[in-house]
Design an enzyme around this catalytic site. Sequence first.
Site, short mmCIF file in Angstrom:
data_model
loop_
_atom_site.label_atom_id
_atom_site.label_comp_id
_atom_site.label_asym_id
_atom_site.label_seq_id
_atom_site.Cartn_x
_atom_site.Cartn_y
_atom_site.Cartn_z
N LYS A 170 5.48 -4.16 -9.48
CA LYS A 170 5.78 -5.60 -9.53
C LYS A 170 5.78 -6.13 -10.97
CE LYS A 170 6.35 -6.33 -5.07
NZ LYS A 170 7.69 -6.54 -4.50
N SER A 228 8.55 -10.72 -6.11
CA SER A 228 7.49 -9.96 -6.77
C SER A 228 6.15 -10.23 -6.08
CB SER A 228 7.47 -10.33 -8.26
OG SER A 228 6.57 -9.53 -8.97
N ILE A 258 1.03 -14.37 2.85
CA ILE A 258 1.86 -15.16 3.77
C ILE A 258 1.59 -14.70 5.20
CG2 ILE A 258 4.26 -15.78 4.40
CD1 ILE A 258 3.45 -16.79 1.59
C1 HXC Z 1 -1.36 7.01 0.94
C2 HXC Z 1 0.88 7.29 1.42
C3 HXC Z 1 0.81 6.36 2.48
C4 HXC Z 1 -0.48 5.77 2.75
C5 HXC Z 1 2.85 7.06 2.35
N1 HXC Z 1 2.16 7.71 1.40
N2 HXC Z 1 2.04 6.23 3.03
N3 HXC Z 1 -0.17 7.63 0.66
N4 HXC Z 1 -1.51 6.12 1.95
N5 HXC Z 1 -0.63 4.90 3.73
C6 HXC Z 1 2.65 8.72 0.50
C7 HXC Z 1 3.05 9.97 1.27
O1 HXC Z 1 1.91 10.75 1.56
C8 HXC Z 1 4.00 10.64 0.28
O2 HXC Z 1 3.28 11.28 -0.75
C9 HXC Z 1 4.70 9.46 -0.37
O3 HXC Z 1 3.86 8.30 -0.18
C10 HXC Z 1 6.03 9.17 0.29
O4 HXC Z 1 5.81 8.98 1.69
P1 HXC Z 1 6.99 8.98 2.76
O5 HXC Z 1 6.41 8.62 4.05
O6 HXC Z 1 7.76 10.24 2.62
O7 HXC Z 1 7.91 7.87 2.14
P2 HXC Z 1 8.83 6.86 2.89
O8 HXC Z 1 9.21 7.32 4.24
O9 HXC Z 1 9.91 6.57 1.96
O10 HXC Z 1 7.87 5.60 3.09
C11 HXC Z 1 7.82 4.52 2.27
C12 HXC Z 1 6.46 3.86 2.32
C13 HXC Z 1 6.03 3.60 3.76
C14 HXC Z 1 6.45 2.58 1.52
C15 HXC Z 1 5.51 4.81 1.66
O11 HXC Z 1 4.73 3.09 3.78
C16 HXC Z 1 6.97 2.64 4.50
O12 HXC Z 1 8.04 3.04 4.92
N6 HXC Z 1 6.57 1.40 4.69
C17 HXC Z 1 7.38 0.41 5.46
C18 HXC Z 1 7.80 -0.71 4.64
C19 HXC Z 1 6.63 -1.46 4.08
O13 HXC Z 1 5.70 -0.92 3.53
N7 HXC Z 1 6.68 -2.79 4.21
C20 HXC Z 1 5.62 -3.64 3.72
C21 HXC Z 1 6.09 -4.28 2.55
S1 HXC Z 1 5.00 -5.55 2.11
P3 HXC Z 1 3.04 12.89 -0.72
O14 HXC Z 1 2.14 13.15 -1.85
O15 HXC Z 1 2.43 13.20 0.62
O16 HXC Z 1 4.40 13.47 -0.89
C22 HXC Z 1 4.91 -5.55 0.48
C23 HXC Z 1 4.17 -6.72 -0.07
C24 HXC Z 1 3.66 -6.43 -1.43
O17 HXC Z 1 5.43 -4.71 -0.16
C25 HXC Z 1 2.90 -7.58 -2.03
C26 HXC Z 1 1.55 -7.80 -1.41
C27 HXC Z 1 0.86 -9.07 -1.82
#
Ligand code: HXC
Length: 313
Positions: free
Chosen positions: A187, A169, A216
């Site tokens: 979360k 989380s 981290i």
């Molecule tokens: C605003 C965003 C965005 C951004 C995506 N969206 N990125 N909105 N700012 N930077 C929106 C898109 O416009 C879309 O909305 C919707 O989210 C879905 O986007 P997709 O790209 O189609 O989704 P998907 O390919 O499934 O991407 C998942 C994701 C992406 C999470 C959104 O960022 C991703 O793949 N990330 C990689 C993994 C990741 O994030 N790892 C880090 C984890 S760290 P619309 O309206 O246009 O349809 C973590 C730590 C948390 O989680 C704790 C911190 C302390």
Amino acid sequence: MPQDPSEYVSKIFKDGIFKDKVVFCTGGNGSICSGQVRALVHLGANACIVGRNVEKTEGMAKDIATAREGAKVIGIGACDVRSMESVQKAVDTCVKELGRIDFCIAGAAGNFLAPMSQLSSNAFKTVIDIDLIGSYNCAKACLPELVKAAKEHPTGESTVPSGRIIFISATLHYGGTVLQTHAVAAKAGVDALSSQVCIEYGPLGITSNVISPGPIGGTEGMDRLAKKAKEGTNPWKVIPSGRMGKVKDIADATVYLFSDAANYVNGEVLVVDGGAWRTTSTGRDFPYPDFLLEGGSVEGVGGMKKQKSGSKL
Ligand code: HXC
């Protein structure tokens, strides 16, 4: 690339404590979860990690396998935790190839920075789907195997019990965090989900706990969410422990929760953040006053109580 064990697990844990155990982990190709799995494999476990990216997941599985001679680590790519079918298929493959599941880590997450005004309903739902529904799917698919394993190696009767789940989380929702409405809601749900697993599956021998990492170092999460520090400044001074966390800090907590030492820990949240959330939530960004280290006292502000000379008590 083989890593020195001192980089990902403390020396205090006994070699082989997880011999013949199998861990299933979503998000296992990420920096934090791969460190957790690497530590468990080093201490005797075999593992199955799943992720969306095929090349990255398979490559990471091979890399983790270098943590112990003879380790079996399988990497299943093209698995999206948002699809129950996809997770169930991975769990079935894990059981077919490694024989069982003793431990589960629900670690897959997605995140980005966005204010609500720029966060579409679909973007909000996307993070809820990955973090919360994905954790549910992982627990749902693994629990029948965990219950079986817990019956074979029950807590209190086995040297190393089985049937344990850890949800990854965050602390974002404790005080609230700007630009993180989607992750905060997700979360908070993950924490509640873990409690539900505890109360419904505890009687079947399962323990369900949460690890909430703080910032981290060297992780994708920090690359995506944290601003680069200005040269000559230490932004982590605001954390009571005075530093950023390491992957090893989270791996050590994982080993503890899966070990015989945590038999009676159930439905808990283990925050591993050096005390960060207590000082860094929104509106509480107040760095530690260095003059206290030199024995100084607060001066020059109104409303201070007058100290009698020589009085420290
Ligand atoms: C605003 C965003 C965005 C951004 C995506 N969206 N990125 N909105 N700012 N930077 C929106 C898109 O416009 C879309 O909305 C919707 O989210 C879905 O986007 P997709 O790209 O189609 O989704 P998907 O390919 O499934 O991407 C998942 C994701 C992406 C999470 C959104 O960022 C991703 O793949 N990330 C990689 C993994 C990741 O994030 N790892 C880090 C984890 S760290 P619309 O309206 O246009 O349809 C973590 C730590 C948390 O989680 C704790 C911190 C302390």
